[in-house]
Design a protein around this motif. Sequence first.
Motif, mmCIF file in Angstrom:
data_model
loop_
_atom_site.group_PDB
_atom_site.id
_atom_site.type_symbol
_atom_site.label_atom_id
_atom_site.label_comp_id
_atom_site.label_asym_id
_atom_site.label_seq_id
_atom_site.Cartn_x
_atom_site.Cartn_y
_atom_site.Cartn_z
ATOM 1 N N ILE A 19 0.765 -1.409 -0.146
ATOM 2 C CA ILE A 19 0.045 -0.015 0.157
ATOM 3 C C ILE A 19 0.864 1.191 -0.048
ATOM 4 O O ILE A 19 0.628 2.345 -0.779
ATOM 5 C CB ILE A 19 -0.968 -0.045 1.238
ATOM 6 N N GLN A 20 1.843 1.272 0.828
ATOM 7 C CA GLN A 20 2.934 2.328 0.904
ATOM 8 C C GLN A 20 3.645 2.459 -0.662
ATOM 9 O O GLN A 20 3.445 3.861 -0.804
ATOM 10 C CB GLN A 20 4.081 2.245 2.084
ATOM 11 N N LYS A 21 3.761 1.668 -1.317
ATOM 12 C CA LYS A 21 4.279 1.757 -2.453
ATOM 13 C C LYS A 21 3.410 2.277 -3.459
ATOM 14 O O LYS A 21 3.807 3.337 -4.229
ATOM 15 C CB LYS A 21 4.885 0.451 -3.025
ATOM 16 N N ILE A 22 2.199 1.853 -3.533
ATOM 17 C CA ILE A 22 1.156 2.166 -4.316
ATOM 18 C C ILE A 22 1.004 3.945 -3.938
ATOM 19 O O ILE A 22 0.769 4.659 -5.012
ATOM 20 C CB ILE A 22 -0.189 1.506 -4.063
ATOM 21 N N LEU A 23 0.986 4.019 -2.802
ATOM 22 C CA LEU A 23 0.417 5.392 -2.469
ATOM 23 C C LEU A 23 1.920 6.379 -2.815
ATOM 24 O O LEU A 23 1.630 7.523 -3.231
ATOM 25 C CB LEU A 23 0.077 5.750 -0.869
ATOM 26 N N LEU A 27 1.419 9.389 -5.567
ATOM 27 C CA LEU A 27 2.129 10.785 -5.040
ATOM 28 C C LEU A 27 2.987 11.289 -6.296
ATOM 29 O O LEU A 27 2.761 12.553 -6.471
ATOM 30 C CB LEU A 27 2.768 10.840 -3.814
ATOM 31 N N ILE A 28 3.615 10.208 -6.883
ATOM 32 C CA ILE A 28 4.486 10.886 -7.903
ATOM 33 C C ILE A 28 3.860 11.276 -9.090
ATOM 34 O O ILE A 28 3.875 12.237 -9.525
ATOM 35 C CB ILE A 28 5.552 9.528 -8.403
ATOM 36 N N LEU A 29 2.675 10.524 -9.502
ATOM 37 C CA LEU A 29 2.034 10.882 -10.280
ATOM 38 C C LEU A 29 1.199 12.191 -10.480
ATOM 39 O O LEU A 29 1.085 12.890 -11.067
ATOM 40 C CB LEU A 29 0.844 9.826 -10.665
ATOM 41 N N ALA A 30 0.638 12.307 -9.103
ATOM 42 C CA ALA A 30 0.049 13.572 -8.524
ATOM 43 C C ALA A 30 1.137 14.779 -8.712
ATOM 44 O O ALA A 30 0.791 15.828 -9.179
ATOM 45 C CB ALA A 30 -0.300 13.754 -7.112
ATOM 46 N N ILE A 31 2.149 14.470 -8.489
ATOM 47 C CA ILE A 31 3.097 15.739 -8.537
ATOM 48 C C ILE A 31 3.576 15.893 -9.745
ATOM 49 O O ILE A 31 3.632 17.187 -10.297
ATOM 50 C CB ILE A 31 4.499 15.079 -7.595
ATOM 51 N N SER A 32 3.484 14.896 -10.669
ATOM 52 C CA SER A 32 4.200 14.955 -12.170
ATOM 53 C C SER A 32 2.836 15.801 -12.785
ATOM 54 O O SER A 32 2.915 16.749 -13.623
ATOM 55 C CB SER A 32 3.757 13.650 -12.684
ATOM 56 N N TYR A 33 1.675 15.580 -12.479
ATOM 57 C CA TYR A 33 0.577 16.428 -12.834
ATOM 58 C C TYR A 33 0.453 17.704 -12.469
ATOM 59 O O TYR A 33 0.370 18.611 -13.492
ATOM 60 C CB TYR A 33 -0.589 15.635 -12.669
ATOM 61 N N LEU A 34 0.924 18.020 -11.295
ATOM 62 C CA LEU A 34 1.014 19.415 -10.899
ATOM 63 C C LEU A 34 2.033 20.279 -11.484
ATOM 64 O O LEU A 34 1.815 21.356 -11.805
ATOM 65 C CB LEU A 34 1.075 19.499 -9.295
ATOM 66 N N ILE A 74 7.274 15.417 -19.020
ATOM 67 C CA ILE A 74 6.809 15.287 -17.715
ATOM 68 C C ILE A 74 6.067 14.186 -17.194
ATOM 69 O O ILE A 74 6.479 13.413 -16.358
ATOM 70 C CB ILE A 74 6.310 16.627 -17.014
ATOM 71 N N TYR A 75 5.006 13.903 -17.979
ATOM 72 C CA TYR A 75 4.120 12.797 -17.842
ATOM 73 C C TYR A 75 4.851 11.455 -17.897
ATOM 74 O O TYR A 75 4.665 10.479 -17.352
ATOM 75 C CB TYR A 75 2.948 12.963 -18.709
ATOM 76 N N LEU A 76 5.659 11.544 -18.998
ATOM 77 C CA LEU A 76 6.422 10.149 -19.122
ATOM 78 C C LEU A 76 7.370 9.832 -18.232
ATOM 79 O O LEU A 76 7.487 8.546 -17.484
ATOM 80 C CB LEU A 76 7.248 10.436 -20.521
ATOM 81 N N LEU A 77 8.077 11.078 -17.374
ATOM 82 C CA LEU A 77 8.979 10.605 -16.521
ATOM 83 C C LEU A 77 8.297 10.331 -15.288
ATOM 84 O O LEU A 77 8.618 9.455 -14.465
ATOM 85 C CB LEU A 77 9.762 12.100 -16.245
ATOM 86 N N GLY A 78 7.072 10.852 -15.145
ATOM 87 C CA GLY A 78 6.047 10.565 -14.006
ATOM 88 C C GLY A 78 5.625 9.339 -14.066
ATOM 89 O O GLY A 78 5.611 8.387 -13.103
ATOM 90 N N ILE A 79 5.425 8.502 -15.236
ATOM 91 C CA ILE A 79 4.988 6.974 -15.283
ATOM 92 C C ILE A 79 6.117 6.316 -14.849
ATOM 93 O O ILE A 79 6.160 5.189 -14.287
ATOM 94 C CB ILE A 79 4.549 6.844 -16.689
ATOM 95 N N PHE A 80 7.396 6.672 -15.374
ATOM 96 C CA PHE A 80 8.527 5.906 -15.261
ATOM 97 C C PHE A 80 8.772 5.921 -13.768
ATOM 98 O O PHE A 80 9.013 4.644 -13.150
ATOM 99 C CB PHE A 80 9.739 6.717 -15.867
ATOM 100 N N VAL A 86 6.246 1.349 -7.356
ATOM 101 C CA VAL A 86 5.396 0.405 -6.955
ATOM 102 C C VAL A 86 6.289 -0.982 -7.015
ATOM 103 O O VAL A 86 5.932 -2.093 -6.833
ATOM 104 C CB VAL A 86 4.167 0.189 -7.896
ATOM 105 N N GLY A 87 7.650 -0.877 -7.455
ATOM 106 C CA GLY A 87 8.485 -2.006 -7.107
ATOM 107 C C GLY A 87 8.537 -2.879 -8.572
ATOM 108 O O GLY A 87 8.973 -4.216 -8.661
#
Length: 476
Positions: A19-23, A27-34, A74-80, A86-87
Amino acid sequence: MSLKNALANFEGWELLGLIQKILTGLLILAISYLIAQLFTEVLAYYLKKYAEKSEATWDDVLVPLLENTLPVIIYLLGIFFFLQAVGIDLTGLAVLFGAVSFGISYSLKDILQNFFSSLVLLVDTPFQYGDVIQLGTGELAVIKNIGIRLTKLYLIDTNCEKFIPNGKLQNDEITNLSRPTHNYYYTISVPFRGDIDPIQSIKIIEEVIISHPDTLGDISKKLEAIDVFYRPKDKLIELKDGQISKLEGGRLRLETELKLNQTIDRINQLITDLCEKIQVLEKNGLDVAEARKIQGYYLDIVRLTGLEMVTDRQGRRKSLLLQEPAKIDENTMIPLLRAWYKIWSKDPDLTFEDAEILEEEWERRITFLQLRMNNLLKKISNAGKGGVNETKLDDYLDNFAAWLKENFKNTNTLWQEPKIWVSNLNLGGGGSTGNELMVKFFVDNIKLEQCQRGYRVRSEVQGEIMRRLRQSYLYR
């Protein structure tokens, strides 16, 4: 110790770790979006404002390119980073990604070519937003947007949009009609009778062209001839409150431009005189007293420009700054320039968008003028203090004078007067064939009236020439 061992054996902690990894990934995706939104909404806005205040042309291409590409990166880096958080092991994906990338790059080679062509257009900057160009096909178009893959054009003659891949546009033969100026050279051919003296026809044609408010030429001559300007539709239009006729507006615009040009010529003369004084003073190096004397001469130029010097305080530091005064002298250059383009914007042939184009164009030049004059003030203020090479002060002023003439407003219009000559002459007697006059003249700004201004002026000039020659029995 026993508590630690108990917790270590508790299988729920593995679920908590997942759960911690998913969160963390979310968070990384949210930061990338912002970050992407921050760039799109804030940084791109300020970059556009910077491009508007910059005289360079490359940033007008770079800003739209960054606006379209950086959010994707930025979105591609966020996905990476999300997958890594998430491991998911990316080493195997790297090999797959390389193979897929090769396949994608091969299938999308045209898109990649267009992308890199947009970078080439960025470096070469053969045109920018709003320029009027002529394509290799002969079509006249206005640059609307330079994208990652396509450039959007507005075709003037057909009133439609055209999208051209950047790769094709890069290899096309393009004529930029907006450079070095927005003035355009039009040519018409006028037949005349073989049994008359062409000099008489030339005099009539010159008067017709000079009298038209929208053609270029010596302004004093235009003011003398404008009363004979004729346009049939002016007599059919009932003017509303606040409107002025083409003739009245043209005369007022020319009178204001004449004052403006005279003021700019006085500024150029003051700059020339100051350069001569600096050359004398700088022979043995400048001291503080001589630098202040030069600054005093420069302030005469500043005042005639329509600016004033104030002290700008930033904490303990203070510096000199040029800005527009609260009390405006209407006979200085900047107020005259604004009065001129505002009169021009009331031309009955112009649209609401044309008024915005004129204001944006000239206000941008005024901004560049203030930036250049402030830079000159800093150099002059630092003279005698070891902060600037004093032997280059006259060069800086010469460069500023050249910029005024070439990039701000050229007051020398003698070379833009109409040119008329006999292009073909039939000497076989009094026949009526083969006798032609070639007529060339400049139209003031082809970007106005949705880039149709030149066509209208040419049509009006040609019609009036025919009318006047027929009245004089000189037109065959």
